[in-house]
Design a protein around this motif. Structure first.
Motif, PDB file in Angstrom:
ATOM      1  N   TRP A 192     -48.890   3.137  -3.092  1.00  0.00           N
ATOM      2  CA  TRP A 192     -47.507   2.691  -2.954  1.00  0.00           C
ATOM      3  C   TRP A 192     -46.710   2.823  -4.255  1.00  0.00           C
ATOM      4  CZ3 TRP A 192     -46.823  -0.965  -6.548  1.00  0.00           C
ATOM      5  CH2 TRP A 192     -47.915  -1.787  -6.891  1.00  0.00           C
TER       6      TRP A 192
ATOM      7  N   ALA B 219     -42.536   3.538  -4.757  1.00  0.00           N
ATOM      8  CA  ALA B 219     -41.824   2.335  -5.211  1.00  0.00           C
ATOM      9  C   ALA B 219     -41.059   2.631  -6.493  1.00  0.00           C
ATOM     10  CB  ALA B 219     -42.813   1.186  -5.417  1.00  0.00           C
TER      11      ALA B 219
ATOM     12  N   SER C 145     -38.030   4.760  -5.878  1.00  0.00           N
ATOM     13  CA  SER C 145     -36.879   4.048  -5.301  1.00  0.00           C
ATOM     14  C   SER C 145     -36.023   3.386  -6.373  1.00  0.00           C
ATOM     15  CB  SER C 145     -37.359   2.987  -4.302  1.00  0.00           C
ATOM     16  OG  SER C 145     -37.806   1.818  -4.985  1.00  0.00           O
TER      17      SER C 145
ATOM     18  N   MET D 162     -35.994  -5.733  -3.413  1.00  0.00           N
ATOM     19  CA  MET D 162     -36.734  -4.599  -2.857  1.00  0.00           C
ATOM     20  C   MET D 162     -36.851  -4.685  -1.328  1.00  0.00           C
ATOM     21  SD  MET D 162     -40.251  -2.975  -4.425  1.00  0.00           S
ATOM     22  CE  MET D 162     -39.711  -2.110  -5.898  1.00  0.00           C
ATOM     23  N   PRO D 163     -37.208  -5.847  -0.771  1.00  0.00           N
ATOM     24  CA  PRO D 163     -37.253  -5.941   0.698  1.00  0.00           C
ATOM     25  C   PRO D 163     -35.874  -5.799   1.353  1.00  0.00           C
ATOM     26  CG  PRO D 163     -38.505  -7.723  -0.322  1.00  0.00           C
ATOM     27  CD  PRO D 163     -37.742  -7.066  -1.417  1.00  0.00           C
TER      28      PRO D 163
ATOM     29  N   ASN E  50     -35.305  -1.862   0.895  1.00  0.00           N
ATOM     30  CA  ASN E  50     -36.371  -0.939   1.286  1.00  0.00           C
ATOM     31  C   ASN E  50     -37.399  -1.587   2.207  1.00  0.00           C
ATOM     32  OD1 ASN E  50     -35.915   1.626  -0.446  1.00  0.00           O
ATOM     33  ND2 ASN E  50     -35.683  -0.038  -1.915  1.00  0.00           N
ATOM     34  N   GLY E  51     -36.984  -2.620   2.898  1.00  0.00           N
ATOM     35  CA  GLY E  51     -37.905  -3.379   3.730  1.00  0.00           C
ATOM     36  C   GLY E  51     -38.546  -2.552   4.839  1.00  0.00           C
TER      37      GLY E  51
ATOM     38  N   LYS F 181     -39.711   0.464   4.454  1.00  0.00           N
ATOM     39  CA  LYS F 181     -40.647   1.458   3.908  1.00  0.00           C
ATOM     40  C   LYS F 181     -42.059   0.873   3.854  1.00  0.00           C
ATOM     41  CE  LYS F 181     -37.040   4.033   2.530  1.00  0.00           C
ATOM     42  NZ  LYS F 181     -35.987   3.023   2.346  1.00  0.00           N
TER      43      LYS F 181
ATOM     44  N   TRP G 286     -44.360   1.356   1.661  1.00  0.00           N
ATOM     45  CA  TRP G 286     -44.813   0.969   0.321  1.00  0.00           C
ATOM     46  C   TRP G 286     -44.230  -0.366  -0.132  1.00  0.00           C
ATOM     47  CZ3 TRP G 286     -40.519   0.242  -2.488  1.00  0.00           C
ATOM     48  CH2 TRP G 286     -39.388   1.024  -2.189  1.00  0.00           C
ATOM     49  N   CYS G 287     -43.209  -0.845   0.559  1.00  0.00           N
ATOM     50  CA  CYS G 287     -42.469  -2.009   0.057  1.00  0.00           C
ATOM     51  C   CYS G 287     -43.344  -3.269   0.006  1.00  0.00           C
ATOM     52  CB  CYS G 287     -41.237  -2.247   0.915  1.00  0.00           C
ATOM     53  SG  CYS G 287     -40.190  -3.568   0.281  1.00  0.00           S
ATOM     54  N   SER G 288     -44.041  -3.518   1.056  1.00  0.00           N
ATOM     55  CA  SER G 288     -44.807  -4.763   1.125  1.00  0.00           C
ATOM     56  C   SER G 288     -45.901  -4.849   0.047  1.00  0.00           C
ATOM     57  CB  SER G 288     -45.363  -4.905   2.543  1.00  0.00           C
ATOM     58  OG  SER G 288     -46.245  -5.967   2.616  1.00  0.00           O
TER      59      SER G 288
ATOM     60  N   VAL H 233     -44.197  -5.293  -3.428  1.00  0.00           N
ATOM     61  CA  VAL H 233     -43.723  -6.668  -3.645  1.00  0.00           C
ATOM     62  C   VAL H 233     -44.912  -7.600  -3.885  1.00  0.00           C
ATOM     63  CG1 VAL H 233     -42.594  -8.634  -2.522  1.00  0.00           C
ATOM     64  CG2 VAL H 233     -41.556  -6.360  -2.403  1.00  0.00           C
TER      65      VAL H 233
END
Lengths: 218, 218
Positions: free
Chosen positions: A128, A132, A135, B119-120, B123-124, B126, B128-130, B133
């Protein structure tokens, strides 16, 4: 301000050497040729609980002089610059510009660049990480473009060399990485800051204080 | 400081209403009951180029009074607090503590919390977001724990209500989200700040200035 004490680490991992934040305070002190004492701590060991009363986030640098205690490098720079024309002009208008740029380095530039530098350092092996970081790049590039435009052909951000330049050069050097390469005037600005004799003395002093042992005998 | 002008937006997307950064400057001005003028801009439209000479990052708030111009909310708070015991004690030691905490809100707390909140938001959707974060949560929780410990049973960070509380409460309110819920004293602290009449007046003033049209007639 005859007796000044700052805190610093006597050991940090290699990647952090020359980057630890006491560097900006040492740099300001070197600019005004103000001697100081160093209270050394080990970054790899648990610090004594009482240190948190001086530096609540268990970081360096903390600062102490006859008038009181400070933490946060920005607050320390501002305190050192009071009544020191060499670090901050006394005329209100340029002083306000320099103060604005000090905060800008800490709140408008560093937070945008820091995760782009640190996320690959600590999580570069994760799938990821790359998207990330990608972005976050457009906002960082836009922010640096605006910084570059604001600097223009100027030598320093606020008419003369000030604490704002100490902080901004530190941020660009420690977190700017290759992102700066698109902006010739920012590259030259960073190089101008680093070329100051006071910067070299500060950097050497930080290195000279790495006299401690790594944690757990690694 | 008889004539003060700040910049603010006359339109922002719904999620940003009540969060825009002129809020902290309005709050400080309301605490000292200082009238001010507002120079309104539209967040959805291109700002006039000359605005960049006032606010190099094309953001709000910028500030102007008879003595000069400022940008960066931290710099503006510090300027407003000069010689205003209501916002910053004049005794050196508590003043140094308050100044440290002002910088801490901007450089030690906000940058750690902001990407976790933003970020969420952007880009929530996507994949890779979770995990990205999640990788940032341990440091944020540790930092908030240290903040919670430093605050302890105190009402405000530096002995009395100061500009440090204005900034810290703003940061916790806008970027702290659910992370604060583990820390009862931080929840109470944030609530205490928001409960001040000057905060309510500042919030209302920001909302009252949203008189503009969305971009492209959306």
């Amino acid at each position: 301000m005859a007796t000044i004490t700052i805190s610093a680490f006597n050991w940090v991992p290699d990647f952090a050497r020359g980057q630890v934040r006491d560097l900006v305070v040492r740099w300001a002190l070197e600019e005004i040729q103000q001697p100081y004492q160093v209270h050394l701590l080990n970054a790899g060991a648990v610090r004594p609980t009482e240190y948190l009363a001086w530096q609540p986030f268990d970081q360096v640098p903390a600062y102490r002089d006859e008038t009181g205690e400070l933490f946060e490098s920005g607050a320390i720079l501002l305190h050192l610059a009071q009544d020191r024309e060499l670090l901050l002009p006394s005329d209100p208008a340029p002083r306000m510009q320099a103060t604005s740029w000090l905060f800008a380095a800490l709140n408008s530039i560093e937070p945008i660049l820091r995760p782009i530098t640190l996320m690959p350092l600590f999580n570069g092996d994760k799938e990821w990480c790359s998207p990330a970081v990608a972005s976050m790049l457009p906002m960082a590039e836009k922010r640096l473009e605006l910084l570059s435009n604001a600097l223009g052909e100027k030598e320093w951000l606020a008419g003369q060399f000030t604490i704002a330049d100490i902080m901004m050069v530190y941020v660009l050097r420690s977190f700017g990485g290759e992102l700066i390469n698109d902006f010739g005037n920012l590259l030259a600005y960073r190089a101008r800051g680093i070329a100051r004799p006071a910067f070299s003395r500060a950097l050497q002093a930080q290195y000279d204080d790495f006299t401690g042992e790594p944690p757990h005998g690694d």
